[in-house]
Design a protein around this motif. Structure first.
Motif, PDB file in Angstrom:
ATOM      1  N   UNK A 108      48.598  35.958  41.633  1.00 40.99           N
ATOM      2  CA  UNK A 108      49.216  35.753  40.278  1.00 40.99           C
ATOM      3  C   UNK A 108      50.388  36.814  40.208  1.00 40.99           C
ATOM      4  N   UNK A 157      44.433  38.308  41.740  1.00 42.68           N
ATOM      5  CA  UNK A 157      45.366  39.182  41.039  1.00 42.68           C
ATOM      6  C   UNK A 157      46.631  39.280  41.623  1.00 42.68           C
ATOM      7  N   UNK A 159      39.980  44.752  37.376  1.00 44.32           N
ATOM      8  CA  UNK A 159      40.271  43.386  37.218  1.00 44.32           C
ATOM      9  C   UNK A 159      40.912  42.929  35.904  1.00 44.32           C
ATOM     10  N   UNK A 170      46.656  47.759  44.629  1.00 44.24           N
ATOM     11  CA  UNK A 170      45.515  47.155  44.941  1.00 44.24           C
ATOM     12  C   UNK A 170      44.756  47.680  45.998  1.00 44.24           C
ATOM     13  N   UNK A 215      48.849  40.739  33.355  1.00 44.98           N
ATOM     14  CA  UNK A 215      49.621  39.756  33.990  1.00 44.98           C
ATOM     15  C   UNK A 215      49.524  38.558  33.803  1.00 44.98           C
ATOM     16  N   UNK A 216      48.610  38.307  32.358  1.00 40.26           N
ATOM     17  CA  UNK A 216      48.506  37.077  31.796  1.00 40.26           C
ATOM     18  C   UNK A 216      47.580  35.932  32.182  1.00 40.26           C
ATOM     19  N   UNK A 217      46.484  36.750  33.185  1.00 42.57           N
ATOM     20  CA  UNK A 217      45.488  35.888  33.535  1.00 42.57           C
ATOM     21  C   UNK A 217      44.192  35.869  32.786  1.00 42.57           C
ATOM     22  N   UNK A 268      50.214  49.185  33.693  1.00 47.31           N
ATOM     23  CA  UNK A 268      50.237  48.349  35.235  1.00 47.31           C
ATOM     24  C   UNK A 268      51.766  47.589  35.097  1.00 47.31           C
ATOM     25  N   UNK A 320      52.594  46.936  44.044  1.00 49.30           N
ATOM     26  CA  UNK A 320      51.159  46.363  43.470  1.00 49.30           C
ATOM     27  C   UNK A 320      50.301  46.492  44.839  1.00 49.30           C
ATOM     28  N   UNK A 344      56.789  42.647  34.742  1.00 53.43           N
ATOM     29  CA  UNK A 344      56.158  42.440  36.030  1.00 53.43           C
ATOM     30  C   UNK A 344      57.340  41.675  36.798  1.00 53.43           C
ATOM     31  N   UNK A 373      44.608  44.539  34.828  1.00 56.39           N
ATOM     32  CA  UNK A 373      45.551  43.916  35.575  1.00 56.39           C
ATOM     33  C   UNK A 373      45.574  42.601  35.350  1.00 56.39           C
ATOM     34  N   UNK A 374      44.415  41.796  35.214  1.00 50.65           N
ATOM     35  CA  UNK A 374      44.328  40.445  34.629  1.00 50.65           C
ATOM     36  C   UNK A 374      45.068  40.187  33.414  1.00 50.65           C
ATOM     37  N   UNK A 384      54.868  40.135  30.971  1.00 49.98           N
ATOM     38  CA  UNK A 384      55.091  39.336  32.118  1.00 49.98           C
ATOM     39  C   UNK A 384      56.532  39.632  32.608  1.00 49.98           C
ATOM     40  N   UNK A 399      35.568  48.269  39.193  1.00 46.70           N
ATOM     41  CA  UNK A 399      36.272  47.001  39.841  1.00 46.70           C
ATOM     42  C   UNK A 399      36.552  46.154  38.448  1.00 46.70           C
TER      43      UNK A 399
END
Lengths: 371, 671
Positions: free
Chosen positions: B39, B36, A323, A285, A330-332, A269, A281, A239, A326-327, A236, A319
């Motif tokens: 975020x 995404x 997802x 995407x 980036x901490x999702x 990423x 980014x 990014x 990247x999720x 994080x 996909x």
């Protein structure tokens, strides 16, 4: 429709003969080229690692082109025996598999190490698409139940290795087929309800300690900033510190000074975001979106339920790769070992992925046959 | 027909269904991509500052760079505290071809003990391979030379130089300069409390005593920083910025190292202290306490063997005797005389009969004079010249303890002089309230009598004596004793480091001691002058034949209590219970440039005049060199004649006889 299709066929004849979908190829090649630059930056600016990746990409492209030559409807006759073989191999992995990084994923064939779960990424959608497309759509409940069980077998076997990332991808590839085949919304509602009811059971009894730890870390990475939270925190930071325009290629301090772990593989990423910023980014995407759109276009225009379902599943699974990776970076999402498709350094998954694209291209270019 | 139709309808319905479902998933894809992107947007745009800061704190490290400590010079520019390079042998394991082999070979070459090698290998395991690790903390010059010649054979092994404090005069200056030693936990806590920890981040040593401690802030300087970029393992990748440290300021002391040497020589073999001061400024010219110890031992961390030796020595070398209390004995008689005159309990002509003792009416105790058969009729002049105890017993009785302590406190007794070292003792100026506080006992008149001859509870430090004497010779002007003369301010331009401007330190005087009768100063000073100059006076012998015109006063302090009718005999008394010898002096009489106080413990024979006086003489001989200075008051060649005259005629020219009869004095006495 027919006449315009004929015109188009004449225009595209050269690529058509080579069974190449140009738009898809351009999307894939641009991601690969970008990937080489980032791998160079993330891999300590060693040209060796770029060569190795380029060789892999070349092999994977060849695999893609070879598979593209095979008429897609012919997969159907192989679906059952190959699926059975795949499941047997997964069982073999659990029994005799080679242990690496705390998980049993590899089968040592003497001359090479082989990861059956990778092949299953392709076999499962083929199998389910074949199974469902035997009847007319929308799919019936009984068929769904059987299809669901067919998906569950390899998913659980892979989850047991344990390889959460791959089992997740395989499960979703199967479920996408069922969804696209028109499973009723009522059923979907019930399944989502059951799944959320099942989640605590999963947490309490089925997940391993390290998996629970990953989820805890995901929820609060700062509780152990130097231990389990380190990856996600550093990612994080990488990014976030990239800002809008990034630090510039080879200038990312988080990656160049090695604060970021797994830089050239799963966390590539973060390297990209740090060096190219939000603008980069956005573009990345957009390219992924373009590939997904092209894949869905191929699916919609496929002429048989089997190829439609297969193309849709391959595209959506691709996909899911994007997802989830990247999720997670980036901490999702919690950390799951899924590479960034076409960009991350690594061999096996790249070959499987391009084999999938080969099928997409086959579906896109072989449409005149078998009608 | 029917089945075919079904198939066709079915196919288009299937296609529609599939297209709908695909569209739904496509919308899902778009939504998830937006999630995404949203975020990433929040990370890269909204939290950009936060992550940029964290990214920088990951990679940028400030390496502190220690400033060079200011040097210390004596008044003539002779260096007293220097920074000398100390060479250590260091190794960067990563850069060696084979660590084990390299270490073995180097150890063989330089004769490095197995202990050190083991210690080294232990720390190798703890540290990263690219960090330097010390193999030997202090190489001799031969070792440095030997290694330098062979260095090419040992990649990754090198000599590291670091500046360490060095005191070229060793023992001679330790009690004044103190020393610099490793910052310990207590120091660290104090620095933390004072908010100075940051400035000491790279500093290894701190002033522990004396000047080094007192002027620590001036000597230390300001820390510099090297801003470097590091990678995740802590390896320095490159230097981003460098802020050089600001070196500490150099100090010049009032001390004259040659005078200090004389003081040391004069005190050799004795326990005691000398303080010499310039009464015009309060600047300390010499201050030496014997025995002393070598401050250099502490700079590198003293060995336990050496520490035990110093600590357990019965001569207590750690104590700075120049600022420790001694019974002042007769050296305080001139000050008591001032008190008597000022309080008008006596006049210069007040006479007292001395049969060899003093006795309080109605009490059996006899307070003895040092002269067994007494001095006969004694006036103030004679009382000072001959150091007559009986006269001062009487004076003390007339004054009472409160008037004594009040006046003595005005001379600075019982209080800090304000000298610029922290080791100073206040000593004790006894008073009624002091005794009440200390022992919870009332004050006894007998104790007042003892105070009259500088005994009882009364203690003074040699430094207090010089300060009081300075006040006396300055007619009440009170100087603050000090060691620091000037500070060298570094110039702003870095090219000319030697061209710093010298800033003289200005010391404000303390509130002056004002007498109602100004002439009392001269009366007492004249008496002290005669005490040295008159042939039969108590302080004559030490200054016999001196080329300058000195004045002074002796003292012999009783350390052990002597019973009534017991005779003191130094030879028969335990060494540590023998008398202390005291002496105070100043010169030239007409315009004093130097005042000296001497204290010597437990002398074998004689008193202040014979033991401490010669020490003062040697100091002054050195100070005046070959200068011939005689009193401006008595610059006639017939000076000795005047003295001789005074011997016969006890009345001073300056103090004509007042109408104070002996009877009157005696009646006072009876009160």
């Amino acid at each position: 429709m027919r006449s315009s299709g004929q015109d188009q066929q004449q225009v595209r004849s050269l690529w058509q003969k080579l069974h190449i979908d140009l738009a898809l190829l351009l999307g894939i090649l641009s991601l690969m080229a970008l990937g080489l630059f980032i791998v160079y930056s993330a891999g300590g600016q060693s040209i060796d690692i770029v060569y190795r990746q380029a060789v892999r990409l070349g092999i994977a492209l060849v695999v893609m082109l070879v598979i593209a030559q095979i008429p897609p409807l012919s997969y159907r006759k192989w679906a059952v025996p190959v699926f059975v073989l795949g499941v047997l191999l997964l069982i073999a992995v659990l029994l005799f598999g080679h242990v690496g990084k705390g998980a049993q994923r590899w089968l040592d064939l003497g001359f090479m190490k082989f990861q059956p779960s990778e092949i299953m990424k392709l076999i499962v959608p083929i199998m389910i698409a074949w199974f469902i497309s035997q009847e007319s759509l929308p799919v019936k409940i009984s068929t769904i139940i059987i299809a669901f069980i067919l998906v569950l077998i390899p998913t659980l076997l892979i989850a047991k290795q344990p390889d959460l990332g791959t089992s997740l991808l395989i499960a979703s590839s199967g479920i996408f087929v069922i969804f696209l085949a028109g499973a009723s919304w009522k059923l979907i509602g019930v399944c989502v309800g059951l799944a959320s009811a099942f989640a605590p059971v999963l947490w309490m009894f089925l997940m391993k300690d390290y998996q629970r730890q990953r989820v805890m870390t995901f929820l609060n990475p700062e509780q152990d900033p130097l231990g389990s939270g380190y990856h996600i925190i550093q990612s994080k930071i990488a990014i976030g510190s990239g800002g809008i325009d990034g630090k510039g290629w080879l200038q990312g301090t988080q990656s160049q000074l090695e604060f970021l772990p797994e830089r050239h593989t799963d966390f590539i990423f973060a390297v990209f975001s740090e060096e190219f910023g939000l603008i980069g980014v956005g573009l990345l995407l957009a390219v992924y979106l373009f590939i997904v759109m092209r894949g869905l276009w191929i699916a919609v225009n496929a002429q048989h339920a089997f190829t439609k379902l297969l193309a849709g599943s391959i595209t959506l699974t691709f996909f899911v790769y994007v997802f989830v990776n990247i999720g997670m970076v980036s901490g999702l999402l919690p950390v799951v070992g899924v590479p960034l498709p076409l960009v991350s350094y690594g061999g096996t998954s790249m070959v499987t992925l391009l084999a999938g694209f080969g099928m997409l291209m086959a579906i896109s270019t072989h449409r005149r046959f078998h009608v | 027909m029917a089945p075919r139709r079904v198939i066709i309808r079915n196919q288009s319905a299937e296609a529609n269904l599939f297209a709908r479902r695909t569209f739904i998933t496509f919308v899902g894809v778009l939504v998830l991509l937006l999630v995404l992107f949203g975020n990433i947007y929040s990370l890269q745009v909204e939290s950009f500052k936060k992550y940029q800061t964290r990214s920088n704190s990951n990679r940028i490290k400030l390496l502190p760079v220690a400033p060079n400590r200011g040097l210390i010079y004596d008044r003539n520019g002779i260096i007293l505290a220097d920074n000398k390079p100390v060479y250590s042998l260091a190794v960067i394991p990563e850069q060696t071809d084979n660590l084990q082999v390299s270490i073995n070979k180097v150890s063989e070459l330089l004769n490095i003990s197995v202990d050190r090698q083991n210690k080294f290998f232990k720390s190798v395991k703890r540290k990263r391979r690219f960090k330097q690790i010390e193999l030997h903390p202090r190489l001799s010059e031969q070792q440095v030379a030997l290694f330098s010649v062979n260095q090419h054979k040992y990649p990754g092994v090198f000599v590291d130089a670091r500046l360490k404090r060095y005191y070229p005069f060793g023992k001679l200056t330790t009690h004044n300069l103190g020393y610099v030693a490793r910052i310990n936990r207590k120091d660290a806590n104090k620095l933390e409390l004072e908010g100075k920890s940051e400035n000491y981040a790279a500093t290894h040593g701190i002033g522990k005593l004396g000047i080094e401690k007192y002027y620590e802030d001036i000597l230390h300087g300001d820390i510099g920083h090297q801003e470097v970029e590091i990678n995740s393992q802590g390896r320095v990748i490159r230097t981003l910025d460098y802020t050089p440290p600001k070196p500490g300021k150099d100090l010049t002391l009032t001390l004259d190292i040659e005078l200090q040497m004389i003081a040391k020589r004069a005190l050799s073999g004795k326990r005691g202290a000398v303080v010499a001061m310039d009464p015009r400024t309060g600047g300390i010219l010499a201050m030496y306490s014997n025995p002393s110890y070598d401050g250099n031992l502490f700079v590198h961390g003293i060995s336990s063997k050496n520490w035990k030796k110093i600590r357990n020595s019965k001569d207590l070398p750690l104590i700075n005797r120049s600022v420790q209390g001694y019974p002042p004995a007769s050296t305080v008689k001139p000050f008591l005389a001032i008190a008597g005159l000022e309080e008008k309990v006596i006049t210069p002509d007040t006479k007292v009969w001395d049969p060899g003792w003093y006795q309080l009416e109605g009490l059996p105790n006899k307070y003895r004079d040092w002269k067994k058969w007494g001095h006969g009729w004694v006036d103030l002049n004679k009382a000072i010249e001959q150091s007559c105890n009986t006269y001062f017993f009487d004076l003390a009785f007339k004054l009472g303890i409160t008037k004594i302590s009040t006046m003595m406190e005005r001379f600075g007794f019982g209080d800090y002089t304000g000298i610029d070292i922290h080791e100073e003792s206040k000593a004790i100026m006894p008073s009624v309230s002091w005794k009440r506080g200390r022992y919870n006992q009332p004050w006894y008149t007998g104790e007042t009598l003892s105070v009259g001859i500088g005994q009882s509870y009364w203690t003074v430090t040699p430094l207090q004596l010089t300060q009081a004497l300075t006040t006396l010779v300055n007619h009440g002007a009170r100087k603050v004793p000090h060691l620091l003369k000037s500070i060298k301010e570094p110039t702003t331009s870095q090219n000319n480091q030697n061209q710093g401007s010298i800033k003289e330190v200005i010391y404000e005087e303390q509130a002056p001691l004002m007498l109602k009768q100004e002439k009392n100063w001269d009366f007492v000073l004249n008496a002290m002058h005669r005490t040295v100059q008159k042939v039969d006076a108590t302080a004559h012998m030490p200054f016999k034949g001196s080329k300058y015109d000195a004045a002074g006063k002796t003292g012999s302090a009783q350390v052990a209590r002597i019973k009534q009718d017991e005779k003191y005999d130094a030879k028969k008394t335990q060494e540590n219970k023998r008398d202390n010898a005291m002496f105070i002096a100043f010169a030239p009489f007409s315009a004093p440039e130097i005042v000296v106080a001497v204290a010597i413990e437990n002398v074998a024979k004689g008193g202040g005049g014979t033991n401490a006086g010669p020490v003062a003489r040697q100091i002054m001989d050195q100070y005046f060199g070959n200068r011939v200075i005689t009193s401006s008051l008595d610059n006639s060649s017939s000076y000795t004649n005047v003295i001789a005259q005074r011997q016969h005629d006890h009345s001073s020219q300056n103090y004509p006889l007042e109408n104070t009869s002996l009877e009157k004095v005696e009646s006072h006495n009876a009160q």
